[in-house]
Design an enzyme around this catalytic site. Structure first.
Site, mmCIF file in Angstrom:
data_model
loop_
_atom_site.group_PDB
_atom_site.id
_atom_site.type_symbol
_atom_site.label_atom_id
_atom_site.label_comp_id
_atom_site.label_asym_id
_atom_site.label_seq_id
_atom_site.Cartn_x
_atom_site.Cartn_y
_atom_site.Cartn_z
ATOM 1 N N GLY A 115 0.596 -1.317 0.019
ATOM 2 C CA GLY A 115 -0.079 0.020 0.035
ATOM 3 C C GLY A 115 0.920 1.219 -0.030
ATOM 4 O O GLY A 115 0.431 2.127 0.614
ATOM 5 N N SER B 102 1.440 3.304 -2.597
ATOM 6 C CA SER B 102 1.155 4.316 -3.392
ATOM 7 C C SER B 102 0.556 5.767 -2.758
ATOM 8 O O SER B 102 0.481 6.713 -3.483
ATOM 9 C CB SER B 102 0.030 3.769 -4.416
ATOM 10 O OG SER B 102 -1.296 3.606 -3.661
ATOM 11 N N ASP C 225 -1.945 -7.518 -4.976
ATOM 12 C CA ASP C 225 -3.032 -7.412 -4.333
ATOM 13 C C ASP C 225 -2.602 -8.301 -2.880
ATOM 14 O O ASP C 225 -2.732 -9.773 -3.215
ATOM 15 C CB ASP C 225 -4.444 -8.226 -5.068
ATOM 16 C CG ASP C 225 -5.624 -8.197 -4.156
ATOM 17 O OD1 ASP C 225 -5.519 -7.939 -3.018
ATOM 18 O OD2 ASP C 225 -6.746 -8.434 -4.702
ATOM 19 N N VAL C 226 -2.780 -7.830 -1.867
ATOM 20 C CA VAL C 226 -2.297 -8.692 -0.885
ATOM 21 C C VAL C 226 -3.073 -9.696 -0.147
ATOM 22 O O VAL C 226 -2.688 -10.512 0.522
ATOM 23 C CB VAL C 226 -1.682 -7.741 0.482
ATOM 24 C CG1 VAL C 226 -0.800 -6.715 0.462
ATOM 25 C CG2 VAL C 226 -3.161 -6.875 0.908
ATOM 26 N N ASN D 254 1.397 -2.383 5.376
ATOM 27 C CA ASN D 254 0.691 -0.945 5.515
ATOM 28 C C ASN D 254 -0.549 -1.196 4.911
ATOM 29 O O ASN D 254 -1.630 -0.415 5.251
ATOM 30 C CB ASN D 254 1.567 -0.034 4.902
ATOM 31 C CG ASN D 254 0.576 1.172 4.924
ATOM 32 O OD1 ASN D 254 0.335 1.943 5.752
ATOM 33 N ND2 ASN D 254 0.510 1.579 3.557
ATOM 34 N N TYR E 271 -13.124 -3.421 10.932
ATOM 35 C CA TYR E 271 -11.746 -2.880 11.025
ATOM 36 C C TYR E 271 -11.175 -3.002 12.233
ATOM 37 O O TYR E 271 -9.973 -3.318 12.260
ATOM 38 C CB TYR E 271 -12.156 -1.326 10.566
ATOM 39 C CG TYR E 271 -10.719 -0.635 10.437
ATOM 40 C CD1 TYR E 271 -9.821 -0.576 9.207
ATOM 41 C CD2 TYR E 271 -10.318 0.562 11.422
ATOM 42 C CE1 TYR E 271 -8.840 -0.010 9.236
ATOM 43 C CE2 TYR E 271 -9.373 1.028 11.636
ATOM 44 C CZ TYR E 271 -8.339 0.956 10.193
ATOM 45 O OH TYR E 271 -7.320 1.680 10.046
ATOM 46 N N ILE F 129 -5.025 9.802 11.337
ATOM 47 C CA ILE F 129 -4.247 10.396 10.576
ATOM 48 C C ILE F 129 -4.805 11.122 9.381
ATOM 49 O O ILE F 129 -5.491 10.525 8.595
ATOM 50 C CB ILE F 129 -2.811 9.238 10.101
ATOM 51 C CG1 ILE F 129 -2.500 8.697 11.341
ATOM 52 C CG2 ILE F 129 -2.006 10.194 9.304
ATOM 53 C CD1 ILE F 129 -1.884 9.611 12.306
HETATM 54 P P1 NDP Z 1 -4.719 5.194 2.149
HETATM 55 O O1 NDP Z 1 -6.613 4.578 1.905
HETATM 56 O O2 NDP Z 1 -4.512 6.446 2.002
HETATM 57 O O3 NDP Z 1 -4.250 4.068 1.361
HETATM 58 C C1 NDP Z 1 -4.351 2.785 1.605
HETATM 59 C C2 NDP Z 1 -3.482 1.810 0.977
HETATM 60 O O4 NDP Z 1 -3.620 0.474 0.689
HETATM 61 C C3 NDP Z 1 -3.250 2.496 -0.768
HETATM 62 O O5 NDP Z 1 -2.003 2.629 -1.168
HETATM 63 C C4 NDP Z 1 -3.804 0.933 -1.419
HETATM 64 O O6 NDP Z 1 -3.152 1.012 -2.572
HETATM 65 C C5 NDP Z 1 -3.443 -0.187 -0.439
HETATM 66 N N1 NDP Z 1 -4.223 -0.881 -0.648
HETATM 67 C C6 NDP Z 1 -5.750 -1.087 -0.516
HETATM 68 N N2 NDP Z 1 -6.139 -2.470 -0.703
HETATM 69 C C7 NDP Z 1 -5.186 -3.188 -1.063
HETATM 70 C C8 NDP Z 1 -4.950 -4.528 -1.567
HETATM 71 N N3 NDP Z 1 -5.950 -5.330 -1.549
HETATM 72 N N4 NDP Z 1 -3.584 -4.947 -1.903
HETATM 73 C C9 NDP Z 1 -2.476 -3.880 -1.882
HETATM 74 N N5 NDP Z 1 -2.749 -2.710 -1.252
HETATM 75 C C10 NDP Z 1 -3.961 -2.435 -1.178
HETATM 76 O O7 NDP Z 1 -4.812 4.796 3.684
HETATM 77 P P2 NDP Z 1 -4.097 5.034 5.052
HETATM 78 O O8 NDP Z 1 -2.480 5.717 4.511
HETATM 79 O O9 NDP Z 1 -4.635 6.227 5.722
HETATM 80 O O10 NDP Z 1 -3.842 3.966 5.759
HETATM 81 C C11 NDP Z 1 -2.510 3.222 5.782
HETATM 82 C C12 NDP Z 1 -2.321 2.200 6.938
HETATM 83 O O11 NDP Z 1 -2.672 2.717 8.020
HETATM 84 C C13 NDP Z 1 -3.546 1.245 6.749
HETATM 85 O O12 NDP Z 1 -3.556 -0.152 7.161
HETATM 86 C C14 NDP Z 1 -4.848 1.726 7.608
HETATM 87 O O13 NDP Z 1 -5.616 0.909 8.171
HETATM 88 C C15 NDP Z 1 -3.826 2.348 8.808
HETATM 89 N N6 NDP Z 1 -4.391 3.464 9.674
HETATM 90 C C16 NDP Z 1 -5.055 4.656 8.855
HETATM 91 C C17 NDP Z 1 -5.184 5.630 9.920
HETATM 92 C C18 NDP Z 1 -5.738 6.934 9.378
HETATM 93 O O14 NDP Z 1 -6.264 7.480 10.286
HETATM 94 N N7 NDP Z 1 -5.397 7.417 8.178
HETATM 95 C C19 NDP Z 1 -5.298 5.110 11.413
HETATM 96 C C20 NDP Z 1 -4.903 3.973 11.833
HETATM 97 C C21 NDP Z 1 -4.349 3.073 10.805
HETATM 98 P P3 NDP Z 1 -3.741 1.076 -4.040
HETATM 99 O O15 NDP Z 1 -4.277 2.469 -4.125
HETATM 100 O O16 NDP Z 1 -2.629 0.912 -4.761
HETATM 101 O O17 NDP Z 1 -4.601 0.102 -4.090
#
Ligand code: NDP
Length: 245
Positions: free
Chosen positions: A11, A13, A61-62, A88, A153, A186
């Site tokens: 993740g 990107s 895709d994880v 992540n 979640y 965040i």
């Molecule tokens: P975003 O929604 O901004 O990014 C999520 C990322 O996960 C993207 O890069 C996406 O990649 C990737 N992703 C989604 N589905 C898949 C999949 N099937 N396989 C591989 N990659 C995937 O989220 P955040 O940056 O906010 O969150 C990142 C992590 O932090 C997550 O685990 C989230 O639960 C955790 N988190 C976030 C918080 C927040 O407040 N933002 C708080 C606590 C935890 P692509 O676009 O390429 O699909």
């Protein structure tokens, strides 16, 4: 601290994953960015290349064990090793318990928890042979304290904390540490879906009176990925402005 280390980040990107990629790359790590969106990985490769930093993008895709294996194989093929894995990738699909669909439960558990298991299983074989490695799982404050409307979640993130501790016990003899970072709220695309009112109400509940930034999380990951944390394993590092103690 992480100079020339090979770091696989799922993740990567956007959001927190992207910030982790920049933080590690800026300290000399070589990034293997796992992404699902076709353009997402290449954009990161191009941006890092402009700054003179190295990144390999692998579509993954994880939730697929084949994809998880492919991203680790790609890292080993190019660099011969994997030093750091950051699990992540994560999604939300919120809803109150009585209205939560089977698909909403399965999708969130599958990406957030099974995805981390699949990537960790694939990388562990490599790290066990190396007798070194750092695995860092991005959990959440709500995996520690729960949250109404996020049963799927919260269960996935609490499960990730259990996975972290079990894997830490299993892998520590091979000098592999496994830790979790538990972010509070965040500012990313994930929280963009919340209304301004909800965000203001949230900020009031946080002792530090603000949402966290992606850099707050990247700095914690950087520490756990570095030699400075070599005697820390099975821990959950809370980065939440005091929201949950
Ligand atoms: P975003 O929604 O901004 O990014 C999520 C990322 O996960 C993207 O890069 C996406 O990649 C990737 N992703 C989604 N589905 C898949 C999949 N099937 N396989 C591989 N990659 C995937 O989220 P955040 O940056 O906010 O969150 C990142 C992590 O932090 C997550 O685990 C989230 O639960 C955790 N988190 C976030 C918080 C927040 O407040 N933002 C708080 C606590 C935890 P692509 O676009 O390429 O699909």
């Amino acid at each position: 601290m992480v100079q020339d280390r090979i770091a696989v980040i799922t993740g990567a990107s956007r959001g927190i994953g992207r910030s982790i990629a920049f933080a590690l790359a800026a300290r000399g790590a070589k990034i293997v960015a796992a992404h699902t969106s076709p353009g997402g990985g290449q954009a990161l490769v191009d941006e890092l290349a402009q700054l003179g930093m190295e990144c390999l993008a692998v579509q993954c895709d994880v939730t697929s064990s084949k994809d998880a294996q492919r991203v680790i194989d790609a890292a080993v093929e190019k660099y011969g090793r994997v030093d750091i894995l950051v699990n992540n990738a994560g999604i939300t699909h919120d809803g109150m318990l009585i209205r939560m669909t089977d698909d909403a439960w399965d999708d969130v558990l599958s990406i957030n928890l099974k995805g981390a298991f699949l990537c960790t299983r694939a990388v562990s074989k490599v790290m066990m042979k190396q007798r070194s490695g750092r695995i860092i799982n991005i959990a959440s404050v709500v995996g520690q304290g729960g949250n109404a409307g996020q049963a799927n979640y919260c269960a996935s993130k609490a499960g990730l904390i259990g996975l972290t501790k079990s894997n830490a016990r299993e892998l520590s003899r091979r000098m592999i540490t496994v830790n979790a970072v538990a972010p509070g709220f965040i500012a990313t695309m994930m929280t963009d879906t919340l209304s301004e009112k909800v965000l203001q109400d949230l900020a009031v509940q946080i002792p530090m009176k603000r949402l966290g930034s992606v850099d707050d999380i990247a700095n914690a990951v950087l520490f756990l990925a570095s030699d400075n944390s070599s005697y820390i394993t099975g821990q959950v590092l809370a980065v939440n402005g005091g929201m949950y103690m």
